[in-house]
Design a protein around this motif. Sequence first.
Motif, PDB file in Angstrom:
ATOM      1  N   ASN A 240       0.824  -1.220   0.000  1.00  0.00           N
ATOM      2  CA  ASN A 240       0.000   0.000   0.000  1.00  0.00           C
ATOM      3  C   ASN A 240       0.857   1.268   0.000  1.00  0.00           C
ATOM      4  OD1 ASN A 240      -2.445  -1.293  -0.085  1.00  0.00           O
ATOM      5  ND2 ASN A 240      -2.833  -1.186   2.109  1.00  0.00           N
ATOM      6  N   LEU A 241       1.993   1.204   0.703  1.00  0.00           N
ATOM      7  CA  LEU A 241       2.887   2.370   0.726  1.00  0.00           C
ATOM      8  C   LEU A 241       3.436   2.656  -0.671  1.00  0.00           C
ATOM      9  CD1 LEU A 241       4.333   4.570   2.333  1.00  0.00           C
ATOM     10  CD2 LEU A 241       6.138   2.919   2.859  1.00  0.00           C
ATOM     11  N   HIS A 242       3.773   1.601  -1.399  1.00  0.00           N
ATOM     12  CA  HIS A 242       4.265   1.795  -2.780  1.00  0.00           C
ATOM     13  C   HIS A 242       3.162   2.345  -3.676  1.00  0.00           C
ATOM     14  CE1 HIS A 242       8.289   0.243  -2.266  1.00  0.00           C
ATOM     15  NE2 HIS A 242       7.814  -0.814  -1.637  1.00  0.00           N
ATOM     16  N   PHE A 243       1.885   1.959  -3.415  1.00  0.00           N
ATOM     17  CA  PHE A 243       0.772   2.516  -4.188  1.00  0.00           C
ATOM     18  C   PHE A 243       0.596   4.002  -3.868  1.00  0.00           C
ATOM     19  CE2 PHE A 243      -1.231  -1.958  -3.818  1.00  0.00           C
ATOM     20  CZ  PHE A 243      -0.473  -2.401  -4.888  1.00  0.00           C
TER      21      PHE A 243
ATOM     22  N   PHE B 178       6.012   1.687  -7.895  1.00  0.00           N
ATOM     23  CA  PHE B 178       5.667   0.292  -8.198  1.00  0.00           C
ATOM     24  C   PHE B 178       6.899  -0.582  -8.426  1.00  0.00           C
ATOM     25  CE2 PHE B 178       2.058   2.897  -9.463  1.00  0.00           C
ATOM     26  CZ  PHE B 178       1.014   2.256  -8.823  1.00  0.00           C
ATOM     27  N   GLU B 179       7.852  -0.078  -9.172  1.00  0.00           N
ATOM     28  CA  GLU B 179       9.081  -0.843  -9.476  1.00  0.00           C
ATOM     29  C   GLU B 179       9.782  -1.266  -8.184  1.00  0.00           C
ATOM     30  OE1 GLU B 179      10.627  -1.853 -12.218  1.00  0.00           O
ATOM     31  OE2 GLU B 179       9.709  -0.772 -13.900  1.00  0.00           O
ATOM     32  N   LYS B 180       9.864  -0.330  -7.235  1.00  0.00           N
ATOM     33  CA  LYS B 180      10.556  -0.606  -5.969  1.00  0.00           C
ATOM     34  C   LYS B 180       9.825  -1.658  -5.137  1.00  0.00           C
ATOM     35  CE  LYS B 180      12.797   3.910  -5.459  1.00  0.00           C
ATOM     36  NZ  LYS B 180      12.885   5.147  -4.645  1.00  0.00           N
ATOM     37  N   GLY B 181       8.527  -1.832  -5.391  1.00  0.00           N
ATOM     38  CA  GLY B 181       7.737  -2.796  -4.611  1.00  0.00           C
ATOM     39  C   GLY B 181       7.795  -4.218  -5.133  1.00  0.00           C
TER      40      GLY B 181
ATOM     41  N   GLY C  86       0.658  -1.246 -12.399  1.00  0.00           N
ATOM     42  CA  GLY C  86       1.318   0.051 -12.245  1.00  0.00           C
ATOM     43  C   GLY C  86       2.596   0.185 -13.047  1.00  0.00           C
ATOM     44  N   ILE C  87       3.321  -0.938 -13.270  1.00  0.00           N
ATOM     45  CA  ILE C  87       4.561  -0.859 -14.053  1.00  0.00           C
ATOM     46  C   ILE C  87       4.324  -1.179 -15.533  1.00  0.00           C
ATOM     47  CG2 ILE C  87       6.050  -1.393 -12.087  1.00  0.00           C
ATOM     48  CD1 ILE C  87       6.390  -4.238 -13.327  1.00  0.00           C
ATOM     49  N   GLY C  88       3.049  -1.454 -15.869  1.00  0.00           N
ATOM     50  CA  GLY C  88       2.719  -1.722 -17.280  1.00  0.00           C
ATOM     51  C   GLY C  88       2.889  -3.168 -17.694  1.00  0.00           C
ATOM     52  N   ASP C  89       3.130  -4.084 -16.727  1.00  0.00           N
ATOM     53  CA  ASP C  89       3.229  -5.516 -17.048  1.00  0.00           C
ATOM     54  C   ASP C  89       1.821  -6.115 -16.938  1.00  0.00           C
ATOM     55  OD1 ASP C  89       3.752  -8.193 -17.332  1.00  0.00           O
ATOM     56  OD2 ASP C  89       5.373  -8.269 -15.853  1.00  0.00           O
ATOM     57  N   ASN C  90       1.022  -5.872 -17.968  1.00  0.00           N
ATOM     58  CA  ASN C  90      -0.396  -6.227 -17.915  1.00  0.00           C
ATOM     59  C   ASN C  90      -0.643  -7.732 -17.967  1.00  0.00           C
ATOM     60  OD1 ASN C  90      -1.730  -3.503 -17.953  1.00  0.00           O
ATOM     61  ND2 ASN C  90      -0.410  -3.318 -19.751  1.00  0.00           N
ATOM     62  N   LYS C  91       0.236  -8.475 -18.650  1.00  0.00           N
ATOM     63  CA  LYS C  91       0.030  -9.930 -18.742  1.00  0.00           C
ATOM     64  C   LYS C  91       0.218 -10.610 -17.383  1.00  0.00           C
ATOM     65  CE  LYS C  91       0.764 -10.413 -23.671  1.00  0.00           C
ATOM     66  NZ  LYS C  91       1.540 -11.004 -24.773  1.00  0.00           N
ATOM     67  N   THR C  92       1.228 -10.163 -16.618  1.00  0.00           N
ATOM     68  CA  THR C  92       1.423 -10.722 -15.273  1.00  0.00           C
ATOM     69  C   THR C  92       0.288 -10.280 -14.362  1.00  0.00           C
ATOM     70  OG1 THR C  92       3.811 -10.580 -15.614  1.00  0.00           O
ATOM     71  CG2 THR C  92       3.066 -10.988 -13.372  1.00  0.00           C
ATOM     72  N   CYS C  93      -0.166  -9.044 -14.563  1.00  0.00           N
ATOM     73  CA  CYS C  93      -1.309  -8.532 -13.805  1.00  0.00           C
ATOM     74  C   CYS C  93      -2.518  -9.457 -14.008  1.00  0.00           C
ATOM     75  CB  CYS C  93      -1.638  -7.113 -14.264  1.00  0.00           C
ATOM     76  SG  CYS C  93      -3.212  -6.470 -13.649  1.00  0.00           S
TER      77      CYS C  93
ATOM     78  N   ASN D 155       0.139  11.292 -21.723  1.00  0.00           N
ATOM     79  CA  ASN D 155       1.196  10.438 -22.298  1.00  0.00           C
ATOM     80  C   ASN D 155       2.338  10.173 -21.307  1.00  0.00           C
ATOM     81  OD1 ASN D 155       0.023  10.065 -24.885  1.00  0.00           O
ATOM     82  ND2 ASN D 155       0.611  12.173 -25.402  1.00  0.00           N
ATOM     83  N   LYS D 156       1.965   9.831 -20.083  1.00  0.00           N
ATOM     84  CA  LYS D 156       2.941   9.491 -19.045  1.00  0.00           C
ATOM     85  C   LYS D 156       2.585   8.127 -18.455  1.00  0.00           C
ATOM     86  CE  LYS D 156       3.584  14.270 -17.321  1.00  0.00           C
ATOM     87  NZ  LYS D 156       3.349  15.129 -16.131  1.00  0.00           N
ATOM     88  N   PRO D 157       3.571   7.397 -17.922  1.00  0.00           N
ATOM     89  CA  PRO D 157       3.251   6.135 -17.238  1.00  0.00           C
ATOM     90  C   PRO D 157       2.381   6.415 -16.017  1.00  0.00           C
ATOM     91  CG  PRO D 157       5.623   6.335 -17.616  1.00  0.00           C
ATOM     92  CD  PRO D 157       5.021   7.655 -17.936  1.00  0.00           C
ATOM     93  N   VAL D 158       1.496   5.475 -15.682  1.00  0.00           N
ATOM     94  CA  VAL D 158       0.582   5.664 -14.547  1.00  0.00           C
ATOM     95  C   VAL D 158       1.359   5.828 -13.238  1.00  0.00           C
ATOM     96  CG1 VAL D 158       0.211   3.185 -14.071  1.00  0.00           C
ATOM     97  CG2 VAL D 158      -1.572   4.831 -13.501  1.00  0.00           C
ATOM     98  N   SER D 159       2.506   5.143 -13.135  1.00  0.00           N
ATOM     99  CA  SER D 159       3.322   5.248 -11.914  1.00  0.00           C
ATOM    100  C   SER D 159       3.845   6.682 -11.730  1.00  0.00           C
ATOM    101  CB  SER D 159       4.491   4.267 -11.956  1.00  0.00           C
ATOM    102  OG  SER D 159       5.267   4.468 -13.118  1.00  0.00           O
ATOM    103  N   GLN D 160       4.193   7.342 -12.864  1.00  0.00           N
ATOM    104  CA  GLN D 160       4.689   8.722 -12.785  1.00  0.00           C
ATOM    105  C   GLN D 160       3.579   9.671 -12.316  1.00  0.00           C
ATOM    106  OE1 GLN D 160       6.685  10.150 -16.352  1.00  0.00           O
ATOM    107  NE2 GLN D 160       6.599  12.274 -15.645  1.00  0.00           N
ATOM    108  N   ILE D 161       2.373   9.465 -12.843  1.00  0.00           N
ATOM    109  CA  ILE D 161       1.219  10.279 -12.434  1.00  0.00           C
ATOM    110  C   ILE D 161       0.997  10.155 -10.923  1.00  0.00           C
ATOM    111  CG2 ILE D 161      -1.311  10.514 -12.596  1.00  0.00           C
ATOM    112  CD1 ILE D 161      -0.034  11.499 -15.133  1.00  0.00           C
TER     113      ILE D 161
END
Length: 514
Positions: A326-329, A334-337, A373-380, A498-504
């Motif tokens: 939750n802290l990473h969210f 996301f990458e660090k989590g 959050g990191i854009g790895d939708n298939k693993t998601c 046009n930014k990654p969701v994690s950056q937003i």
Amino acid sequence: MTNTHKDALFVLVKSLSKSEKRQFKLYVGRLGVNTDAKFLALFNLLDKIKHYDEKIILESGIVKKAQLSNLKAHLYKQILVSLRLNPVNQNIRVQIREQLDFATILYQKGLYKQSLKILDKVKATAIENEEKNIAYEIVELEKIIETQYITRSIPDRANELALQAKELSGHNVMTSKLSNLSLQLYGMMLKVGYVRSDEDYQKVKTYFNDHLPLYNIEDLGFREKLWLYKAYLWYSFLTQDFLSCYKYASKWVDLFYEHKDMIYLNPVFFLKGNHYLLESLFYVQYSSQFKEVLERLENTIKEKEFPSNDNINSLVFMYINANKLNLHFLEGTFEKGLYLVKIIEYGINKHRDRIDIHHVMVLYYKIACLYFGIGDNKTCIQYLKKIIENKNLKMREDLMCFARVLSLVAHYEAGMDYHLEVQLKSTYKFLLKMNDMHAVQKEMIKFLRSLGGIYPNQLKAEFQKLYTELKKYEDHPYEKRAFLYLDIISWLESHLQNKPVSQIMREKALAKSR
């Protein structure tokens, strides 16, 4: 694998640590006649085999089929007796019970004076440690003995015991009323979920006010206050008043820090209180205090005095790791989590017998959000499938609903258009069946359904239209919960800017921390 979880004795044997197994064998071996006992042979066999199989037990020749049930029951009881004698399990509550048992035995032998001496001493310990139910039992036994053992002080003693019994009974009745209310509200939460309309809100409010007993906070002891804060907390969760959740979760946790001995006597309630406090802080998006509370909790758990057993260890694993995610969210990191995924997968396997399936699915949902959050939708999608395909998830239908909506979004992002159409139909049917169609979900499904007829140059305008529509519900009393499970707003902003969701999400977190 299924049998492993069905047989209680096998699960108990496999839950024992090396030291507990060694102590059991020493306990059994205290009498030479037990060395070749059948129940010890059965224990050794169950300890060796990896999966419970009755056929293996019968083929071993230890016991005949007709006697197996009785032998297993005897072994189960002997293990529990051995565990009760283990110093690790000798907390204040067990020690008080043990002294009460000793006093009862002395009373039955007619040794009244010795019995009363133990009872008087252990009663003081029980009251000091807020064990008022046991204290009441002790007073009741004292009253019985005093009617049979005549002393010169009996008139004063009778008044003293009568007053103590009345006072303890009053505290216990208040605790019972508050704990009943708390449990009923929790049951409502599991069965119905959060309020979805003014009508739902009025029903919950009326129920709460009708069942909340009259109280003076100054007259309440530790345990009564604990149940009072729990009742208010569940009421606040049900009505989606997350600031109020924070208020009462804080009172719950502060109560433990004010009475630090209670942390070590009631570690489960202490852990749960901290978890709800962290959950409330997550809902109100207060990341700086979230970090402080999590750090303080971890430091308290590391203290030598903090109890350690299988149940506590599984709760620590669950609450600490769920809140680290939750802290990473909150911070958009996301990458660090990602390092937490292996830790959680290992912990789920290690504590599987002690964590219910609903909490496991919550962890899987959080991991799915991490990969989204990191854009790895298939693993998601892989982690969401674990939830969607779970047929036993009856009590957390809200989680199932949001898992399906996130799966739709992940399929779209992954470019799996064929799967998207199948998912849309399946999700729409499911939400109608569950009667959990929120306005946010309706808008999401409508948007995803329309994607097939939209030209690429129109896409940004459609994202903007959906964003404008959903923004209306961000602070809606009954719709805002949807954004806690899935931050659709940040996802839309990532497409619009046009930014990654994690950056937003990182930018939002930085803006709030300022």
